[in-house]
Design an enzyme around this catalytic site. Structure first.
Site, PDB file in Angstrom:
ATOM      1  N   ARG A  88     -12.510 -23.191  21.786  1.00 16.22           N
ATOM      2  CA  ARG A  88     -11.317 -22.567  21.072  1.00 16.22           C
ATOM      3  C   ARG A  88     -12.121 -21.742  20.043  1.00 16.22           C
ATOM      4  O   ARG A  88     -13.001 -22.191  19.535  1.00 16.22           O
ATOM      5  CB  ARG A  88     -10.448 -23.475  20.413  1.00 16.22           C
ATOM      6  CG  ARG A  88      -9.741 -24.333  21.277  1.00 16.22           C
ATOM      7  CD  ARG A  88      -8.554 -23.762  21.741  1.00 16.22           C
ATOM      8  NE  ARG A  88      -7.567 -25.008  22.212  1.00 16.22           N
ATOM      9  CZ  ARG A  88      -6.416 -25.322  21.623  1.00 16.22           C
ATOM     10  NH1 ARG A  88      -5.905 -24.554  20.819  1.00 16.22           N
ATOM     11  NH2 ARG A  88      -5.561 -26.177  22.404  1.00 16.22           N
ATOM     12  N   PRO A 107       7.429 -30.068   3.031  1.00 15.20           N
ATOM     13  CA  PRO A 107       7.168 -31.496   3.218  1.00 15.20           C
ATOM     14  C   PRO A 107       6.350 -31.495   4.484  1.00 15.20           C
ATOM     15  O   PRO A 107       6.720 -31.090   5.471  1.00 15.20           O
ATOM     16  CB  PRO A 107       8.442 -32.293   3.541  1.00 15.20           C
ATOM     17  CG  PRO A 107       9.466 -31.241   2.990  1.00 15.20           C
ATOM     18  CD  PRO A 107       8.892 -29.996   3.131  1.00 15.20           C
ATOM     19  N   GLU A 108       5.099 -32.421   4.152  1.00 11.95           N
ATOM     20  CA  GLU A 108       4.217 -32.892   5.720  1.00 11.95           C
ATOM     21  C   GLU A 108       4.250 -34.112   5.772  1.00 11.95           C
ATOM     22  O   GLU A 108       5.422 -34.968   5.250  1.00 11.95           O
ATOM     23  CB  GLU A 108       2.716 -32.306   5.189  1.00 11.95           C
ATOM     24  CG  GLU A 108       2.897 -30.783   4.851  1.00 11.95           C
ATOM     25  CD  GLU A 108       1.116 -30.376   4.370  1.00 11.95           C
ATOM     26  OE1 GLU A 108       0.264 -31.041   4.864  1.00 11.95           O
ATOM     27  OE2 GLU A 108       1.129 -29.327   3.569  1.00 11.95           O
ATOM     28  N   ARG A 136      16.653 -23.185   0.949  1.00  3.69           N
ATOM     29  CA  ARG A 136      16.134 -21.973   1.862  1.00  3.69           C
ATOM     30  C   ARG A 136      16.829 -22.093   3.392  1.00  3.69           C
ATOM     31  O   ARG A 136      16.658 -21.488   3.960  1.00  3.69           O
ATOM     32  CB  ARG A 136      14.948 -21.887   1.812  1.00  3.69           C
ATOM     33  CG  ARG A 136      14.540 -21.514   0.204  1.00  3.69           C
ATOM     34  CD  ARG A 136      12.964 -21.065   0.405  1.00  3.69           C
ATOM     35  NE  ARG A 136      12.556 -19.849   1.054  1.00  3.69           N
ATOM     36  CZ  ARG A 136      11.186 -19.442   1.364  1.00  3.69           C
ATOM     37  NH1 ARG A 136      10.293 -20.119   1.027  1.00  3.69           N
ATOM     38  NH2 ARG A 136      11.234 -18.540   1.976  1.00  3.69           N
TER      39      ARG A 136
END
Ligand SMILES: [Zn+2]
Length: 274
Positions: free
Chosen positions: A153, A2-3, A112
């Site tokens: 970055r 889930p995001e 899980r």
């Protein structure tokens, strides 16, 4: 996994049933989640308290309880929060059941067990939140701020987008979709994007997350909302999970590469390396 949109959908589904309702009893399963407060702490702080606030921060769900207690949940890879009428029948892989007044029960099921359930006493702000970056819909997130956060970055744009310490809640599926919509190569160095690129990234991030919330989230394997229903946004995914299928914009085959141990899907023609 889930995001942000899935957690938001779960929160919106739970809120009308849970807000103002009191937790009467807590049933704790035998197997522990990866991060879970000791059973005696959960039993000490949860039963007897009403839920007066539900919040989302990144992929975390926060239950604000009477007396300043906070219950923090994270659904990990396969976690589900299922609302039903109690007392709850024993479901497989259920780790926690909050039995509430009015005969409602909220079950945390996680096959899980990468999920988290942590309780914080009054006045203690949950430590994991200090690692959560800014919310994509926050006014504090601007193209200029993203450019600044990425400055210097060399990491890839996709890994930058998925870094929850910068922008909260974006995982693999939505990162792929956002970069396709913004026509940016997932391996582009984040520090080299122009302000115009960041403007597109932010616009597409918000558009896609909003569209996914409106469709009830994305179900590619385990995700269900609080009523046990799948999302529908998977029907609108343009690149994720579509390896070898024609790009819906140009017809070129979508490719899959591995980035940081995760599958990245993109169109090599629409998302050219520059
Ligand atoms: Zn294409």
């Amino acid at each position: 996994m889930p995001e942000l949109p899935e957690v938001e959908v779960i929160l919106r589904g739970l809120a009308p049933s849970l807000l103002g309702r009191r937790i009467l009893r807590l049933v704790i399963g035998e197997k522990r989640l990866r991060r879970e407060s000791p059973p005696e702490e959960l039993q000490e702080w949860l039963p007897g308290r009403a839920i007066f606030g539900l919040e989302r921060r990144g992929k975390y769900l926060l239950f604000r309880l009477e007396g300043g207690v906070t219950l923090l949940l994270h659904l990990g890879m396969t976690g589900r929060l299922l609302l039903g009428s109690g007392p709850s029948p024993p479901l497989p892989h259920v780790h926690l059941v909050l039995e509430m007044e009015g005969g409602l029960a909220l079950a945390f099921q996680d096959v899980r067990r990468f999920g988290q359930a942590l309780v914080f006493p009054p006045g203690v702000e949950p430590a994991p939140l200090s690692q959560v970056g800014r919310e994509p819909f926050s006014r504090e997130v601007t193209p200029e701020w993203l450019a600044e956060a990425a400055r210097g970055r060399s990491r890839t744009l996709k890994n930058f987008l998925m870094d929850g310490r910068v922008l909260a809640g974006i995982g693999n599926i939505y990162a792929c979709e956002i970069l396709f919509a913004a026509r940016l190569h997932p391996a582009a160095p984040a520090g080299r994007l122009s302000l115009g690129d960041w403007t597109r990234v932010l616009k597409e991030t918000r558009r896609i997350l909003n569209a996914a919330i409106a469709k009830g989230g994305t179900t590619v394997s385990d995700y269900l909302n609080s009523r046990g229903e799948t999302g529908l946004f998977q029907l609108e995914l343009l690149v994720y999970g579509r390896e070898g299928e024609p790009c819906r914009r140009c017809g070129q085959a979508v490719v899959r590469v591995s980035q940081g141990g995760r599958s990245t899907f993109f169109c090599p023609k629409c998302q050219k390396e520059r």
